[in-house]
Design a protein around this motif. Structure first.
Motif, mmCIF file in Angstrom:
data_model
loop_
_atom_site.group_PDB
_atom_site.id
_atom_site.type_symbol
_atom_site.label_atom_id
_atom_site.label_comp_id
_atom_site.label_asym_id
_atom_site.label_seq_id
_atom_site.Cartn_x
_atom_site.Cartn_y
_atom_site.Cartn_z
ATOM 1 N N PRO C 100 2.535 7.196 0.468
ATOM 2 C CA PRO C 100 2.347 6.532 1.702
ATOM 3 C C PRO C 100 3.186 7.241 2.822
ATOM 4 N N LEU C 101 3.958 8.363 2.497
ATOM 5 C CA LEU C 101 4.438 9.104 3.293
ATOM 6 C C LEU C 101 3.473 9.907 4.304
ATOM 7 N N THR C 102 2.608 10.631 3.677
ATOM 8 C CA THR C 102 1.868 11.478 4.173
ATOM 9 C C THR C 102 0.650 10.736 5.084
ATOM 10 N N SER C 103 0.447 9.589 4.753
ATOM 11 C CA SER C 103 -0.534 8.945 5.216
ATOM 12 C C SER C 103 -0.266 8.214 6.858
ATOM 13 N N GLY C 158 9.578 2.263 -0.155
ATOM 14 C CA GLY C 158 8.155 2.759 -0.419
ATOM 15 C C GLY C 158 7.070 1.905 -0.508
ATOM 16 N N GLY C 159 7.356 0.632 -1.197
ATOM 17 C CA GLY C 159 6.470 -0.298 -1.191
ATOM 18 C C GLY C 159 5.908 -0.877 0.105
ATOM 19 N N LEU C 186 4.747 4.353 -7.062
ATOM 20 C CA LEU C 186 5.666 3.254 -6.876
ATOM 21 C C LEU C 186 6.250 2.955 -7.944
ATOM 22 N N ASP C 187 7.608 2.226 -8.057
ATOM 23 C CA ASP C 187 7.767 1.598 -8.936
ATOM 24 C C ASP C 187 7.368 0.461 -9.706
ATOM 25 N N GLN C 193 2.926 -5.844 -7.109
ATOM 26 C CA GLN C 193 2.750 -6.339 -5.715
ATOM 27 C C GLN C 193 1.592 -5.717 -4.945
ATOM 28 N N ILE C 194 1.657 -4.448 -4.946
ATOM 29 C CA ILE C 194 0.829 -3.773 -3.991
ATOM 30 C C ILE C 194 -0.861 -3.872 -4.277
#
Lengths: 333, 313, 329
Positions: C100-103, C158-159, C186-187, C193-194
């Motif tokens: 998610p950080l790069t998007s 992160g989530g 993700l954990d 959840q995601i």
């Protein structure tokens, strides 16, 4: 009870995550510490597989690194076969070091790309001076054979192998000093499932053949369930539950263990309705007071917010939760 | 060693020819041209005593009447023809260039070697030990970087002159020059090696060696050093060009090698005195040689950096 | 049935290298129906992410589409000029990536990124776009969305960040969402959840999903149908329950057997010997033949095409060739 090979008592590791000195002075900040492992106790018996599971920040890799001497504990004691491990004393440790080994997560980083496979596998043999001359070459061939590769692979370089084959080479290296105990840090998490099965089966076979004892570090509950006899569940650096593998999965005692089990996707398509997990792991620099799990716990009580629960006896092992009523493991001081 | 240590592969040459770096070289006309140019100059410099038509440093063979002969023209008194002409003392410019390149290259190679050994050693120690050792070494490097390297070399040169008795000055000059250039250049090797060492030491193969209790010196030399040499070779190549130029600059300023052993820089210094009196060849040909040498080595370094960088491939 | 939303026909993706051209995707065909979730599984290097990249026109050079067609609701999109493809991307196809950080652009607030995306594709006022953005964030489960929308990506965990990415992917109300390993970084406790959020919100908006993952568990819980890729070729495609519980292709059978589960009791996992071939060493005939337990002569020479097995199932394996029974007699 069978013999204990490795025991860990009060193992704690703090990392200094403070900003540099000048920044602290100007920004008027305190030193900050991250407690990666806090007061961890467990025992591993000869010939068993003990697993540590947990999510990121649970401290499982930190504990593994302290056990093999890659990190120094801030507090606590590690005993191997009854002897206290003191990594500062080189001579005394030499004999002990030969008896334990480690398998790493990333087979692309764990083999020196400039070394031939034969030299990689022979490194522990040479370092401990176990053999000399042509005997080393024969031993390397035997080890390669043992892990399902061929003796002629000793001539090649790591980049000529696939991920699974590299992990076999790493296992051969770990076996070359004829250890009794192997710490396996996420040994298959970088591999594809079909290759993971090969490696897990190989680890099983080697354990049967040589009577090895494993400490398995993993975030994958299915792998842990498949491989281990007993399991320790970590949350934010603390051991919340230790139990026999089969019982842990049938009847988890700690609410976090239950939540973790619920989060595993159901491959059997049994239609089991999973309880959605609440929240995320808090920042380990400032963990919640009391029981670290309390902000996510469905059974949270007042006492959970204030006091850290002590481990208590359960039917299957021990667990640290205020809900439980079993005998405390340690006598209150 | 045992029977599993590397045997020379019968196909070692074929494998090297087929490697990515060789492929990249074969497909870069610029790299081939640069390599040829530098090789020709290096070859000519090494074999100068056999290749040069005259020995410019043997006073007995010099004839002052030959002085100021223009290139490819017969001398007006003696009728001798010199390809690139002669200087004021009648020395053949072509021969002085060959001998000059010899000294320039020697100083360049030795200075780079000195800087490399020093920089790699300190970089490995700083990167592996970390903590205060790292802080101290890197602060020293920072301070050094605030001085222009030519000033630093001048300083070192000046201090050394003060210490060395006059009788040895002449003989020691070239070594002082090498140390001066090398000392002003080690920082970049140290920095690159330190960074690469910090990356490598956190890799699992180093941890595997630490688990079995391998000695840190052995880990540094056998495990980490071979894996940090790639970027070092790139800087060393570019560094060679810079060292040759630094030597030329110092010699041009008159603090370099003694005039009895002129390097390319010395030749340029001598030559520039005659530029305005019409004897342009005394300056021009050494200058072109220096330019060709520095440029081609530099181009090689640039190519090597790109070829070793997986992202650009 | 109506025309499928996405139709991929004989897609071939090649990477020219100096040692010859590598074929990373070799005649891959599949459809995604309206509102369907298609799972795409395979080992690393099987070509699952490349399939997604080819569809949205974001193949890393020198990779290129060397054959085949891609149709989005009856319109061919594999040969669109880059300018038009950019409009398809984002507006009609949304993307969720592994990290998610790069998007997310770290320099802009979540509100800025969401509003810009909405207004690029939908003609609404700034105020209306912001209202929609808050609604989206609320829907993907970000607490106090109206306040947190003005935070920067690094303020989120992160989530939560992956939830923002999902909101961003859905901002322009696309018809198709391509999610490439959306939970891998993700954990465990957050993954579920995601997946739930992604599945629900797409169902709600009628968007189809192409879910690319190596995690069979995620597929089992999310997908309607699953496609199994092996060495750049489609091995098997069919309804998720059929493929998981009664796989037909020997590769899928082996794959399913090699996954440890929480309920199994076997001491050893079934294992497929060997490893997937590198792209420059794919054997003749069926790509799986060196590792296959059921291999016979034909597998060594002739490549099997997808064979219809009834009930929307297709398997690329000579074992299931209709004529085989006839030969055996």
């Amino acid at each position: 009870m069978s013999d204990v090979l490795l025991s860990v008592e009060g193992l704690t590791r703090r990392f200094d995550v403070s900003k540099p000195f000048l920044n602290r002075v100007f920004e008027r900040e305190e030193r900050q510490f991250l407690t990666a492992a806090a007061d961890v106790d467990f025992e591993i018996r000869k010939g068993e597989t003990f697993a540590l599971v947990g999510e990121s920040g649970s401290g499982k890799s930190t504990i593994a690194k302290m056990i093999v001497g890659l990190l120094e504990p801030s507090e606590g004691e590690i005993r191997f076969d009854g002897k206290v491990m003191d990594f500062a004393s080189g001579a005394a440790m030499r004999a002990l070091r030969r008896r334990f080994q480690m398998i790493f997560q990333d087979p692309f980083a764990s083999l020196n790309p400039r070394w031939r496979v034969g030299d990689i596998i022979a490194e522990p043999i040479r370092t401990f001076g176990l053999m000399r001359g042509a005997a080393i070459g024969r031993e390397v061939g035997r080890l390669l054979d043992l892990v399902g590769l061929s003796a002629s692979d000793a001539e090649k370089f790591p980049h000529e192998f696939s991920g699974g084959q590299r992990q076999r080479i790493a296992i051969a290296r770990a076996l070359s000093s004829r250890p009794e105990f192997i710490v396996c840090d996420e040994p298959t998490s970088a591999l594809d499932v079909s290759v993971q099965a090969q490696i897990l089966n190989l680890m099983r076979d080697l354990q049967d053949e040589f009577g090895l004892t494993y400490l398995l570090i993993s975030h994958d509950l299915s792998v842990v369930r498949h491989m281990s006899n007993r399991i320790g569940v970590l949350y934010l650096g603390r051991l919340v539950e230790v139990a026999e593998a089969k019982k842990l999965f049938l009847d988890p005692q700690h609410p976090y263990t239950r939540m973790l089990l619920d989060a595993v996707p159901d491959l059997a398509l049994s239609g089991r309705r999973r309880v959605p997990v609440e929240g995320e792991i808090p920042n380990p620099i400032n963990p919640p007071p009391g029981c670290a799990f309390h902000p996510r716990c469905p059974h949270v009580m007042d006492v959970c917010r204030r006091t850290i629960p002590d481990p208590r006896e359960t039917d299957s092992g021990t667990a640290a939760c205020h809900l439980l009523t079993g005998q405390p493991v340690k006598a209150a001081v | 060693m045992s029977d599993i240590t590397p045997k020379p592969d019968p196909n070692a040459f074929a494998r090297a020819w087929d490697s990515d770096i060789a492929w990249s070289f074969r497909h870069s006309p610029l790299a081939i041209f640069a390599a040829l140019t530098s090789l020709i100059i290096i070859f000519a410099a090494i074999f100068a005593p056999w290749l040069a038509p005259h020995d410019p440093f043997n006073p007995a063979s010099l004839n002052l009447m030959d002085g100021f002969t223009p290139p490819m023209e017969p001398n007006q008194f003696t009728g001798n023809v010199y390809w690139l002409g002669t200087d004021n003392q009648g020395r053949d410019v072509f021969s002085t260039i060959l001998y000059g390149a010899r000294i320039s290259l020697f100083v360049g190679f030795m200075a780079v070697l000195f800087a490399m050994v020093l920089g790699i050693t300190l970089g490995l120690i700083a990167g592996y030990r970390g903590g205060w050792v790292d802080s101290v070494l890197m602060r020293v490097a920072d301070v050094q970087l605030t001085f222009p390297s030519i000033l630093l070399a001048l300083l070192i040169f000046g201090v050394a002159r003060g210490f060395i008795p006059p009788a040895y000055r002449e003989a020691m000059a070239i070594w002082v020059l090498i140390v001066a250039i090398g000392l002003s250049d080690w920082v970049q090797y140290a920095r690159v090696v330190r960074g690469a060492t910090m990356v490598e030491k956190s890799k699992e193969y180093v941890q595997a060696a630490r688990v079995i209790g391998a000695h840190p010196v052995k880990i540094l030399i056998r495990h980490i050093l071979p894996n940090v040499m790639g970027p070092v070779l790139v800087i060393a190549t570019i560094g060679l060009a810079l060292a040759i130029i630094a030597e030329a600059t110092l010699s041009f300023l008159g603090v370099g090698v003694p005039p009895t052993q002129p390097s390319l820089g010395t030749l340029i210094r001598i030559g520039q005195g005659f530029l305005f009196s019409g004897e342009w060849w005394i300056l021009l040909f050494p200058a072109i040689t220096l330019l060709a040498l520095a440029l081609s080595v530099n181009l090689l370094g640039d190519w090597l950096r790109d070829a070793l960088n997986p992202r650009l491939r | 049935m109506a025309t499928p939303l996405l139709s991929v026909r004989d897609l071939v993706v090649e990477f020219p290298t100096r040692r010859g051209t590598l074929r990373a995707l070799d005649h891959v065909s599949f459809d995604i129906a309206e509102g369907e979730v298609l799972g795409m599984v395979g080992e690393s290097g099987a070509g699952k992410s490349l399939t997604g990249a080819a569809i949205i026109g974001l193949l890393e050079p020198p990779g290129r589409i060397a054959g085949g067609e891609i149709w989005l609701r009856g319109e061919r999109i594999d040969n669109l000029p880059p300018e038009k493809m950019r409009r398809v991307r984002g507006r009609r196809i949304g993307m969720v990536f592994q990290d998610p950080l790069t998007s997310l652009n770290p320099l802009y607030t979540v509100a800025q990124q969401l509003i810009e995306t909405i207004r690029t594709h939908v003609d609404v006022s700034e105020k209306e776009a912001r209202k929609r953005a808050v609604g989206l964030l609320d829907r993907v489960g970000i607490p106090a969305a109206a306040r947190r929308i003005d935070d920067y990506p690094h303020h989120f965990s992160g989530g939560m960040r992956q939830r923002v990415v999902i909101a961003l992917a859905l901002a322009a109300e696309p018809e198709l969402v391509i999610a490439d390993e959306p939970t891998t970084a993700l954990d465990v406790s957050v993954q579920a959840q995601i997946i739930d959020v992604l599945k629900e919100i797409c169902a709600e908006r009628g968007a189809s999903v192409m879910l690319i993952t190596h995690d069979m568990g995620v597929i089992a819980e999310t997908a309607d149908r699953v496609a199994v890729l092996y060495a750049g070729r489609m091995a098997e495609i069919g309804p998720v329950r059929d493929v998981i519980q009664a796989a037909e292709h020997p590769y899928t059978v082996g794959l399913m057997g090699s996954i440890p589960t929480l309920t199994q009791t076997a001491d050893r996992l079934t294992q497929i010997p060997g490893a997937m071939p590198r792209l420059n060493a794919i054997p003749q005939g069926c790509a799986f033949n060196p590792r296959c337990k059921e291999v016979f002569n034909r597998c060594l020479v002739e490549r099997p095409e997808l064979i219809a097995r009834g009930g929307k199932r297709h398997v690329a394996c000579w074992l299931y060739e209709p004529m085989k029974e006839a030969f055996d007699v």
